[in-house]
Scaffold this motif. Sequence first.
Motif, PDB file in Angstrom:
ATOM      1  N   ASP A 121      34.050  29.671  22.049  1.00  0.00           N
ATOM      2  CA  ASP A 121      32.724  29.500  22.382  1.00  0.00           C
ATOM      3  C   ASP A 121      31.596  29.757  21.234  1.00  0.00           C
ATOM      4  O   ASP A 121      30.534  29.435  21.574  1.00  0.00           O
ATOM      5  N   SER A 161      37.690  33.521  24.050  1.00  0.00           N
ATOM      6  CA  SER A 161      36.343  33.314  24.384  1.00  0.00           C
ATOM      7  C   SER A 161      35.536  34.391  24.711  1.00  0.00           C
ATOM      8  O   SER A 161      36.153  35.390  25.484  1.00  0.00           O
ATOM      9  N   LEU A 167      32.098  26.879  28.737  1.00  0.00           N
ATOM     10  CA  LEU A 167      32.846  25.828  28.311  1.00  0.00           C
ATOM     11  C   LEU A 167      32.903  24.492  29.300  1.00  0.00           C
ATOM     12  O   LEU A 167      32.589  24.725  30.519  1.00  0.00           O
TER      13      LEU A 167
END
Length: 285
Positions: A121, A161, A167
């Motif tokens: 991320d 992440s 996402l």
Amino acid sequence: MAEDRFSGTSSYIATDDLMMAVNAAVTLERPILVKGEPGTGKTQLAIEVASALGRPLHEWHIKSTTKAQQGLYEYDAVARLRDSQLGDDRVHDIGNYIVRGKVWEAFESEQQPVLLIDEIDKADIEFPNDLLQELDRMEFFVYETKQLVKARHRPIIVITSNNEKELPDAFLRRCFFHYIKFPDKDTMARIVDVHFPKLKKDLLREALEAFYKVRDVRGLKKKPSTSELLDWIKLLLAEDIPPEALRGSDSRKAIPPLHGALLKNEQDVHLFEQLVFLDRRTNPQ
């Protein structure tokens, strides 16, 4: 096969649901997407899976400037230009200037590897989608050398992440998702025992009590994580802090000793100081 099932390691305490998630992802041949607050062992999970299953590990740590292409390969045009100016014969083979990325390395592994894509991320929002086809088909094309690179074995892919950004749905559909909850006291006690097996039970009990009280304070900008707890316990032992010094019954001891290992910014320290002040006013000794 039994040896292909992850059940934690002597140095990594994995909960039943985490072990089940890893094994489900391996069975489905899908990447496992692991989320959770910092310090819950997301990155370490890939390292421990590789260790437990006896697999080679390839680590790709993502930065804000990382492009998906870098995981496959990069063409070093600058080096080729320099060599051409120096009259180096290497320039006649463009393959000498193809730099293999972590995905390529994992695809070429003679044994099924573990591929860690850490903190996905952090990258641009298009980064996950740019890897979809390669991770689906387990192959990619090198245009400069007209070479098709195919994975010898489908890697066990662990993607982490920190939830810094959402996402893409198309990417999420291709992953097996698991959220690592912050360890409860019993699990945390087992984690501490791995690192400090000779720690006295009364100190462990008081340290965990104080630690979770800190985490429960509303308004903290950054809650202390597992790694910070371990640092704190190491300091408590080094300074020979007695268990009774950690008890919060006395309002003057509301801020734990050596709290700099737990509280990492001035706002949180100031918040604790305010709480101590308010407690003294409402509960004078």
